[in-house]
Scaffold this active site. Structure first.
Site, PDB file in Angstrom:
ATOM      1  N   ARG A  19       0.806  -1.224   0.000  1.00  8.30           N
ATOM      2  CA  ARG A  19       0.000   0.000   0.000  1.00  8.30           C
ATOM      3  C   ARG A  19       0.843   1.281   0.000  1.00  8.30           C
ATOM      4  O   ARG A  19       0.319   2.374  -0.190  1.00  8.30           O
ATOM      5  CB  ARG A  19      -0.957  -0.010   1.201  1.00  8.30           C
ATOM      6  CG  ARG A  19      -2.190  -0.850   0.943  1.00  8.30           C
ATOM      7  CD  ARG A  19      -3.035  -0.991   2.194  1.00  8.30           C
ATOM      8  NE  ARG A  19      -2.468  -1.956   3.125  1.00  8.30           N
ATOM      9  CZ  ARG A  19      -2.917  -2.139   4.379  1.00  8.30           C
ATOM     10  NH1 ARG A  19      -3.890  -1.398   4.844  1.00  8.30           N
ATOM     11  NH2 ARG A  19      -2.367  -3.054   5.149  1.00  8.30           N
ATOM     12  N   SER A 436      35.779  44.850  -2.782  1.00  4.11           N
ATOM     13  CA  SER A 436      34.573  44.276  -3.371  1.00  4.11           C
ATOM     14  C   SER A 436      34.866  43.725  -4.754  1.00  4.11           C
ATOM     15  O   SER A 436      35.791  44.153  -5.431  1.00  4.11           O
ATOM     16  CB  SER A 436      33.498  45.356  -3.503  1.00  4.11           C
ATOM     17  OG  SER A 436      33.043  45.710  -2.221  1.00  4.11           O
TER      18      SER A 436
HETATM   19 CA    CA Z   1       0.293  -3.810   9.212  1.00  6.11          CA
END
Ligand code: CA
Ligand code: UD1
Length: 549
Positions: A19, A436
């Site tokens: 599942r 810079s």
């Molecule tokens: Ca189960």
């Protein structure tokens, strides 16, 4: 072995987890920074069992490798093609018996091995069985189950819980009147009346090894799924008049299993809620627990403040009084005390005490910011050591570098570490001031106390105390836009600024027309004396035909 130390724990992890609909085996899905199996093994190990077995089959190699990684002491047991939780336990018990015998033969006193016995030694004592997909089940709950089992001298002790919706679970069957546990019936094998029962089997048990061994020998597959059900052991033991007890846990979250991704998320949220609440009780301020995610292995000191949207993963630790967030994700990062880390994404980094990081910093592996240092806004750092009190405040990439203490790196600089084939290191000394937009073309070194000018491309080492600037001087090419970009928005804007007509601008006429040099150059080219064809539109070649000052 103490009475509450089991002879073995068997963790069931052979099921497919259909599942989940995932290529990843179910027990390898993660919540709270740990796999489901990792949670189960941590709880199991908490009982200090003599042996810890994991039953595997689906995704066998990945699951086995992961189990060993989490706990190198585990015993991997392969379930065969016979399906069911009962079969899983049977093969595990067989493997545990084999190692017990092996240990005895080797002359070692194996766990649970009787001292003087004519019988071949097999595993004896309490065997805990648990599912690998029940991530909130902890060692405390298992310990209580084991204590009840031992103190009441049970043959079987099953952990149960009562839920609102018992659908899909095995139901606990009790004798009317006495309330004694007589068996477990699965949803699909249950009668309508049995389906009304809301006390369910959690798939967590303690068995006496001998009882388990014998009962499993008698378990058939006569059920709706044709599987060997571990749950049948309960009825078999009861039928033999052995002591079977159910211990019910009130907090159902602790025993809830993961079957699909919705349950994975729900349990993940609940685990996090519990973790965050524990930290709040331990003295951590969490402004918004719902958007604060803390993995189970994270360590926080007192008076840490977590602002909304903070996620702390892996082995991250945070020292006293530090403030993290909002919107900060740290994985395996060590943060010292009194640090501020704002809107930062970091991994495998060390931030010492009192540092200031972000907003919008990206800390890649190997970043080490010493105490009081700063990694500011839109700064990316990788494999670099930035010294105490040193600052990299703005818009900069620092890769493969050592920056000394007290040094300041100018805005918008790049540590050019990659030559297309290899990475090289940049070393910048202590108390340096780099301008810079510097490029540090590695390998290169800037000495202690050195300065570099704005826009410097540092290709050669800069000695201590020196100033380095890049040689080329700035050039102005008057009217370049009118000649080379006529008709553009830029040309029209420039025309307006200079009070010219837009028609002149569109016609490509520069203020004052072309210079004498430019006219001469054009004439020469018209006579064909210029032999090298050039890209006349590229700004890099634009001095050609233009007036330069
Ligand atoms: Ca189960
Ligand atoms: C099982 C119990 C059920 C209980 C429920 C709790 C049985 C027959 N039923 O049902 O009473 O209410 O758990 O969640 O035991 N596994 C194996 N090998 C297998 C089959 C499963 O190792 O052949 C492992 C799975 O990986 C999982 C655990 O056993 O970790 C439970 O398996 P699952 O298929 O989820 O059992 P349920 O049908 O949920």
């Amino acid at each position: 072995m103490s009475p509450t130390q089991p002879a073995a724990v068997i963790v069931l992890a052979a099921g497919e987890g259909t599942r989940m609909k995932s290529r990843t085996p179910k027990v390898l899905h993660r919540i709270g920074g740990r796999s489901l199996l990792g949670h189960a093994l941590t709880a199991a190990r908490g009982l200090a069992p003599a042996r810890l077995a994991v039953v595997v089959r689906h995704g066998r190699d990945a699951v086995a490798a992961h189990a060993r990684e989490v706990d190198p002491g585990v015993m991997i047991v392969d379930q065969d093609a016979v399906p069911g939780t009962g079969r899983a336990v049977q093969v595990a018990l067989g493997a545990l018996d084999a190692v017990t015998l092996g240990a005895a033969v080797a002359g070692h006193q194996g766990p649970g091995v009787p001292d003087h016995s004519a019988e071949p030694p097999v595993l004896s004592g309490a065997v805990v069985v648990m599912a690998g997909d029940t991530p909130l089940l902890d060692a405390d709950t298992l310990g209580e189950l084991l204590r009840a089992h031992t103190e009441d001298a049970n043959a079987v002790t099953v952990l149960t819980t009562t839920v609102e919706d018992p659908y899909g679970y095995g139901r606990i069957l009790r004798e009317e009147g006495t309330g004694a546990v007589v068996g477990v019936v699965e949803e699909r094998d249950a009668t309508d009346a049995q389906r009304e029962i809301r006390e369910i089997n959690t798939s967590t048990y303690v068995f006496d090894a001998a009882v388990l061994r014998e009962a499993l020998g008698g378990v058939g597959r006569a059920n709706d799924q044709g599987e060997v059900y571990l749950t049948d052991v309960v009825a078999l033991a009861h039928g033999k008049g052995l002591r079977v007890q159910a211990i019910s846990v009130e907090d159902s979250w602790l025993v809830e299993g993961v079957n699909d991704r919705a349950q994975l998320a729900a349990l993940g949220v609940e685990l996090n809620r519990r973790t965050v609440e524990e930290w709040m009780r331990a003295g951590v301020t969490v402004v918004d627990p719902a958007t604060t995610w803390v993995d189970v292995d994270v360590e926080l000191a007192r008076d840490v403040t977590l602002l909304p949207g903070t996620q702390l993963h892996g082995s991250t630790t945070v020292g006293e009084g530090s403030t993290l967030g909002p919107e900060t994700t740290l994985t395996d990062v060590t943060v010292g005390a009194g640090a501020t880390v704002c809107r930062t994404h970091g991994s495998s980094a060390v931030l010492e005490d009192g540092v200031d990081v972000g907003p919008f910093a990206y800390l890649r592996p190997g970043t080490h910011l010493a105490s009081g240092g700063k990694i500011g806004t839109f700064v990316e750092v990788k494999n670099a050591r930035i010294g105490a009190g040193a600052k990299v405040p703005h818009l900069t990439y620092v890769g493969d570098a050592d920056i000394g203490e007290g040094t300041n790196i100018g805005a918008s600089s790049v540590f050019v570490n990659y030559d297309g084939v290899e990475k090289h290191r940049t070393r910048i000394g202590a108390h340096a001031r780099t301008g810079s937009d510097n490029m540090f073309v590695a390998p290169v070194t800037v000495g202690d106390g050195a300065y570099t000018g704005a826009g410097t491309t540092v290709r050669e080492d800069v000695p201590p105390g020196a100033l380095s600037v890049t040689g080329a001087s700035q050039r102005i090419i008057e009217g370049w836009v009118f000649r080379r970009r006529p008709g553009t928005a830029a040309a029209r804007a420039a025309a307006r600024a200079l009070g010219m007509s837009e028609a002149d601008a569109d016609a490509g006429v520069a203020p004052g027309g072309l210079s004498p040099q430019a006219r001469a150059e054009r004439a020469r080219r018209a006579q064909g004396s210029s032999t090298t064809p050039r890209d006349r539109t590229a700004p890099g070649n634009s001095a050609e035909g233009d007036s330069v000052r």
